[in-house]
Design a protein around this motif. Structure first.
Motif, PDB file in Angstrom:
ATOM      1  N   LEU A 175       0.830  -1.210   0.000  1.00 18.12           N
ATOM      2  CA  LEU A 175       0.000   0.000   0.000  1.00 18.12           C
ATOM      3  C   LEU A 175       0.859   1.252   0.000  1.00 18.12           C
ATOM      4  CD1 LEU A 175      -2.915  -0.841   2.476  1.00 18.12           C
ATOM      5  CD2 LEU A 175      -3.023  -0.616  -0.007  1.00 18.12           C
ATOM      6  N   TRP A 214       2.069   1.759  -3.394  1.00 18.53           N
ATOM      7  CA  TRP A 214       0.984   2.228  -4.268  1.00 18.53           C
ATOM      8  C   TRP A 214       0.740   3.717  -4.087  1.00 18.53           C
ATOM      9  CZ3 TRP A 214      -4.616   2.710  -2.941  1.00 18.53           C
ATOM     10  CH2 TRP A 214      -5.388   2.986  -4.063  1.00 18.53           C
ATOM     11  N   PHE A 229      -6.765  -0.389   6.036  1.00 17.60           N
ATOM     12  CA  PHE A 229      -6.394   0.407   4.866  1.00 17.60           C
ATOM     13  C   PHE A 229      -6.541   1.894   5.154  1.00 17.60           C
ATOM     14  CE2 PHE A 229      -8.008   2.735   1.161  1.00 17.60           C
ATOM     15  CZ  PHE A 229      -6.922   2.623   0.303  1.00 17.60           C
ATOM     16  N   TRP A 257      -3.569   4.545   5.263  1.00 20.17           N
ATOM     17  CA  TRP A 257      -3.729   5.724   4.403  1.00 20.17           C
ATOM     18  C   TRP A 257      -3.365   6.993   5.177  1.00 20.17           C
ATOM     19  CZ3 TRP A 257      -8.909   6.562   1.287  1.00 20.17           C
ATOM     20  CH2 TRP A 257      -8.713   7.555   0.329  1.00 20.17           C
TER      21      TRP A 257
END
Length: 358
Positions: free
Chosen positions: A54, A57, A312, A316
């Protein structure tokens, strides 16, 4: 919906049919302990790779790609490296407390993991004060962090431990009040009953605005409680090297590392339990066909999917917002977050008293 309790009951009856009751209980406890530890390890490895991918990404990178297909074996290589590292004993440290601290942290984390309802009939601990017990056990981990920083005999580890203690103790208040807000709505602290109460609709929908506010407060407080960015002051690399676990190596460092990632899953699982129905599928009143289709999805997939989604969001946060100062972090909790959560608790009590909820 399939009930995993039929499997556990069948295993229990099989053991009782061939051995005394006390021996069957001992064997069941051993099986459960092995499953919990195996789940703990697998989830920790998954979350390490999950955050790395993540992070890549978010930053327009690929992340680890060299070890295994798409880098899937990188975490196993890292785990093997940690296991073969030497355990270094430093001069001037309190050796007993230095070695005890990581076990306290890991024990607290494993105990909280055992309290989560993984699916329909998949729950180890189900007390009538389940949420209170989870909050009590979570506070024990702070003791391990404080001992690690103090016993290391290093000024950087001590500062990191003091920061972590102040941060975790402070944000536990808002986190606990957010959970109590939902307990007021449900009328129970029993984990199994909390999930059952959300059969018709999840609490985040049933509780109107107070439940949504409690969810936002919980996510912010949980991010700080797990020392995640932008609240990762205890491990501020540019100030404190590695914070409270600077002097640890080998498996002892690995315990802190695993506990950090598993605590991310645990707070996400608690958010799933309290606000998003836990393992309960998405049910919409009056849509019987839709509800029946949702029931075909195994309950454990619902719980894991919701938990990964909350994780997530927390990840984030880390890769979006810059790290705050320690005074800003504590001022935000004591001046804004806790008073607001108390007011929201009162608002939820008023809504429940007058029946202003679904």
């Amino acid at each position: 919906m399939f009930n995993f309790g039929t499997w556990t009951e069948a295993i229990n009856n099989l053991l009782l049919g061939v051995m005394p009751e006390w021996l069957a209980i001992v064997i069941e406890c051993v099986i459960i302990a092995v499953l919990v530890l195996a789940t703990y390890t697998v989830l920790a490895l998954f979350y390490i790779l999950y955050e790395r991918k993540l992070c890549a990404w978010f930053q327009c990178r690929l992340g680890p790609m060299r070890v295994g297909k798409w880098g899937l074996l990188q975490v196993f290589a890292d785990m093997f490296k940690i296991l073969i590292k030497e355990l270094i004993s430093l001069k001037g440290t309190d050796r007993f407390l230095f070695k005890l601290a990581p076990y306290i942290v890991i024990t607290s984390s494993v105990t909280m993991l055992a309290c989560l309802p993984w699916g329909n009939g998949l729950q180890i601990i189900n007390w009538n004060i389940g949420i209170f017990f989870i909050l009590a056990v979570s506070s024990v981990g702070v003791l391990g962090i404080l001992l690690a920083g103090w016993a290391s005999n290093n000024k950087y580890t001590l500062i990191g431990a003091m920061r972590s203690g102040a941060q975790m103790i402070s944000y536990e208040l808002s986190l606990g009040i957010a959970l109590m807000t939902i307990c007021v709505l449900s009328g129970t602290m029993n984990v199994g009953e909390l999930v059952a109460e959300q059969n018709s609709a999840w609490f985040i929908f049933r509780g109107h605005i107070p439940a949504i506010i409690a969810f936002i407060i919980y996510v912010i407080a949980a991010t700080a409680e797990t020392n995640r960015g932008p609240f990762d002051l205890p491990e501020a690399e540019h100030e404190l090297t590695a914070g409270y676990h600077t002097e640890y190596s080998g498996i002892h460092f690995g315990f802190f590392y695993l506990a950090e990632y598993l605590n991310l899953f645990i707070v996400s699982g608690i958010a799933s339990l309290m606000f998003l129905g836990g393992w309960m599928p998405l049910h919409i009143p009056g849509w019987e066909g839709f509800n029946n289709v949702m029931n075909y999805i195994p309950s454990i997939f619902w719980f894991l999917g919701k938990s990964f989604f909350i994780s997530f969001v927390i990840i984030w946060f880390k890769w979006t917002f810059p790290r705050v100062r320690i005074d800003q972090m504590l001022a935000f909790e004591w001046k804004y977050l806790m008073p607001f959560s108390l007011a929201n608790l009162i608002l939820m009590a008023v809504c429940v008293a007058f029946g202003w909820h679904f």
